[in-house]
Design a protein around this motif. Structure first.
Motif, mmCIF file in Angstrom:
data_model
loop_
_atom_site.group_PDB
_atom_site.id
_atom_site.type_symbol
_atom_site.label_atom_id
_atom_site.label_comp_id
_atom_site.label_asym_id
_atom_site.label_seq_id
_atom_site.Cartn_x
_atom_site.Cartn_y
_atom_site.Cartn_z
ATOM 1 N N GLU A 117 -4.213 53.881 73.832
ATOM 2 C CA GLU A 117 -3.564 54.241 75.092
ATOM 3 C C GLU A 117 -2.192 54.861 74.871
ATOM 4 N N ARG A 118 -1.480 54.381 73.839
ATOM 5 C CA ARG A 118 -0.151 54.914 73.541
ATOM 6 C C ARG A 118 -0.207 56.420 73.253
ATOM 7 N N MET A 119 -1.298 56.873 72.644
ATOM 8 C CA MET A 119 -1.457 58.301 72.339
ATOM 9 C C MET A 119 -2.304 59.025 73.374
ATOM 10 N N GLN A 120 -2.680 58.313 74.431
ATOM 11 C CA GLN A 120 -3.536 58.907 75.472
ATOM 12 C C GLN A 120 -4.790 59.533 74.847
ATOM 13 N N THR A 121 -5.375 58.811 73.895
ATOM 14 C CA THR A 121 -6.580 59.283 73.208
ATOM 15 C C THR A 121 -7.721 59.408 74.215
ATOM 16 N N PRO A 122 -8.395 60.568 74.277
ATOM 17 C CA PRO A 122 -9.498 60.756 75.228
ATOM 18 C C PRO A 122 -10.628 59.760 74.959
ATOM 19 N N GLU A 123 -11.378 59.445 76.002
ATOM 20 C CA GLU A 123 -12.429 58.446 75.900
ATOM 21 C C GLU A 123 -13.472 58.803 74.850
ATOM 22 N N TYR A 124 -13.849 60.086 74.753
ATOM 23 C CA TYR A 124 -14.850 60.477 73.755
ATOM 24 C C TYR A 124 -14.344 60.211 72.336
ATOM 25 N N ALA A 125 -13.036 60.407 72.127
ATOM 26 C CA ALA A 125 -12.453 60.144 70.810
ATOM 27 C C ALA A 125 -12.399 58.649 70.530
ATOM 28 N N VAL A 126 -12.078 57.859 71.550
ATOM 29 C CA VAL A 126 -12.078 56.398 71.414
ATOM 30 C C VAL A 126 -13.461 55.916 70.987
ATOM 31 N N GLN A 127 -14.500 56.451 71.630
ATOM 32 C CA GLN A 127 -15.863 56.048 71.303
ATOM 33 C C GLN A 127 -16.266 56.489 69.895
ATOM 34 N N THR A 128 -15.771 57.642 69.452
ATOM 35 C CA THR A 128 -16.043 58.112 68.086
ATOM 36 C C THR A 128 -15.438 57.164 67.057
ATOM 37 N N ILE A 129 -14.191 56.730 67.317
ATOM 38 C CA ILE A 129 -13.531 55.778 66.420
ATOM 39 C C ILE A 129 -14.304 54.458 66.368
ATOM 40 N N ARG A 130 -14.718 53.972 67.536
ATOM 41 C CA ARG A 130 -15.468 52.716 67.577
ATOM 42 C C ARG A 130 -16.794 52.845 66.831
ATOM 43 N N ASP A 131 -17.418 54.000 66.936
ATOM 44 C CA ASP A 131 -18.682 54.242 66.233
ATOM 45 C C ASP A 131 -18.464 54.239 64.722
ATOM 46 N N LEU A 132 -17.384 54.858 64.275
ATOM 47 C CA LEU A 132 -17.062 54.866 62.840
ATOM 48 C C LEU A 132 -16.767 53.454 62.351
ATOM 49 N N GLN A 133 -16.068 52.679 63.159
ATOM 50 C CA GLN A 133 -15.767 51.296 62.782
ATOM 51 C C GLN A 133 -17.048 50.478 62.621
ATOM 52 N N ARG A 134 -17.997 50.694 63.520
ATOM 53 C CA ARG A 134 -19.250 49.934 63.458
ATOM 54 C C ARG A 134 -20.108 50.334 62.260
ATOM 55 N N LYS A 135 -20.026 51.601 61.858
ATOM 56 C CA LYS A 135 -20.904 52.121 60.810
ATOM 57 C C LYS A 135 -20.304 52.042 59.402
ATOM 58 N N THR A 136 -19.022 51.673 59.303
ATOM 59 C CA THR A 136 -18.398 51.637 57.992
ATOM 60 C C THR A 136 -18.916 50.445 57.179
ATOM 61 N N SER A 137 -18.614 50.424 55.895
ATOM 62 C CA SER A 137 -19.116 49.373 55.003
ATOM 63 C C SER A 137 -18.460 48.030 55.310
ATOM 64 N N ASP A 138 -19.111 46.971 54.889
ATOM 65 C CA ASP A 138 -18.553 45.628 55.059
ATOM 66 C C ASP A 138 -17.219 45.510 54.338
ATOM 67 N N GLN A 139 -17.129 46.139 53.165
ATOM 68 C CA GLN A 139 -15.885 46.074 52.382
ATOM 69 C C GLN A 139 -14.718 46.676 53.164
ATOM 70 N N THR A 140 -14.946 47.829 53.762
ATOM 71 C CA THR A 140 -13.903 48.488 54.554
ATOM 72 C C THR A 140 -13.569 47.669 55.790
ATOM 73 N N ARG A 141 -14.602 47.151 56.448
ATOM 74 C CA ARG A 141 -14.403 46.353 57.656
ATOM 75 C C ARG A 141 -13.564 45.106 57.347
ATOM 76 N N GLN A 142 -13.859 44.486 56.219
ATOM 77 C CA GLN A 142 -13.122 43.275 55.831
ATOM 78 C C GLN A 142 -11.687 43.611 55.423
ATOM 79 N N TYR A 143 -11.520 44.711 54.690
ATOM 80 C CA TYR A 143 -10.188 45.095 54.213
ATOM 81 C C TYR A 143 -9.241 45.339 55.389
ATOM 82 N N TYR A 144 -9.717 46.089 56.385
ATOM 83 C CA TYR A 144 -8.890 46.401 57.554
ATOM 84 C C TYR A 144 -8.984 45.332 58.645
ATOM 85 N N GLN A 145 -9.766 44.291 58.370
ATOM 86 C CA GLN A 145 -9.920 43.173 59.302
ATOM 87 C C GLN A 145 -10.259 43.673 60.714
#
Length: 253
Positions: A206-234
């Protein structure tokens, strides 16, 4: 054709208030470290390079004779000038310009502080050379910034979500890259510390007024990344995550 500086200005021209009120930017253990360094070295003049909402300036102004709050974005500069006046901090002067070409005389400052700004700079090596020029001999440079990762998989993931969230993002640099920039410019690396920054996903976007489609793209990348990456970035179920932050102190010999 847009330059990176123009992209940055466009991204931040209407976000000064969001950065002023951002908890992430207003708070941090690094402020106490800065104040202690300033007092122990009897620093009188400070350049707040890439001042954003001005939080560094407000934190250090009571301990020095003069602070120059300097930023690429005119609205940020105007905000800091206004806030300094409201806070009664008469020793803060705000000025607009780029990090790669500082409009100051050689050895103008006892200390330069840059916090959460360098990952937007067009040319960090050139900016470091300018910092070396305008800081006094035995002067200090404090850099606080989000760290990149030496692991290519994790680094690509992080740089990608940063850019999708904010097109003015250039790069988060690793500690090795920072050491290279500093030493090439002529600085001695005095202090290297790591901190952590917890980023709540909704306010981060919200601080960067990120468009909704971009927010959803980020969430999709977070869901699809490896367990190692997910754990590292908590990475949490709501997208919130933790990043590493560098706290560096450099000295001009």
């Amino acid at each position: 054709m847009s330059t990176q500086h123009q992209v940055n200005q466009q991204q931040y021209q209407d976000k000064s208030q969001a950065y002023l009120t951002s908890t992430v930017h207003a708070q941090g253990i690094e402020f106490q470290k800065m104040q202690q360094l300033i007092q122990s070295h009897q620093i009188k003049t400070v350049l707040d390079l890439g001042c954003g909402g001005g939080h560094v300036s407000y934190q250090v102004a009571p301990f020095v004779d003069h602070v120059t709050a300097y930023d690429l974005t005119p609205s940020m500069v105007e905000l800091v000038a206004e806030q300094a006046k409201q806070k009664g901090l008469v020793n803060i002067a705000a000025q607009q310009g780029v990090a790669e070409l500082l409009p100051f005389a050689d050895q103008s400052f006892d200390c330069i502080i840059s916090r959460y700004s360098a990952h937007h700079w067009q040319n960090v090596a050139q900016a470091m050379a300018e910092m070396y020029r305008v800081v006094a001999q035995q002067g200090k440079v404090i850099i606080v910034d989000i760290l990149g990762n030496s692991n290519p998989v994790m680094d690509t993931f992080f740089q990608t979500i940063e850019t999708i969230r904010d097109p003015s993002h250039v790069r988060n640099y690793s500690l090795r890259e920072w050491a290279g920039f500093a030493e090439y410019a002529g600085f001695t690396v005095e202090t290297v510390e790591k901190q952590h920054l917890d980023l709540e996903f909704q306010s981060w976007t919200e601080r960067m007024q990120t468009p909704e489609y971009a927010v959803q793209t980020i969430r999709d990348l977070q869901r699809k990344t490896s367990d190692q990456t997910r754990q590292y970035y908590q990475i949490q179920t709501d997208g919130s995550f933790r990043s590493e932050v560098a706290y560096l102190v450099l000295t001009r010999p």
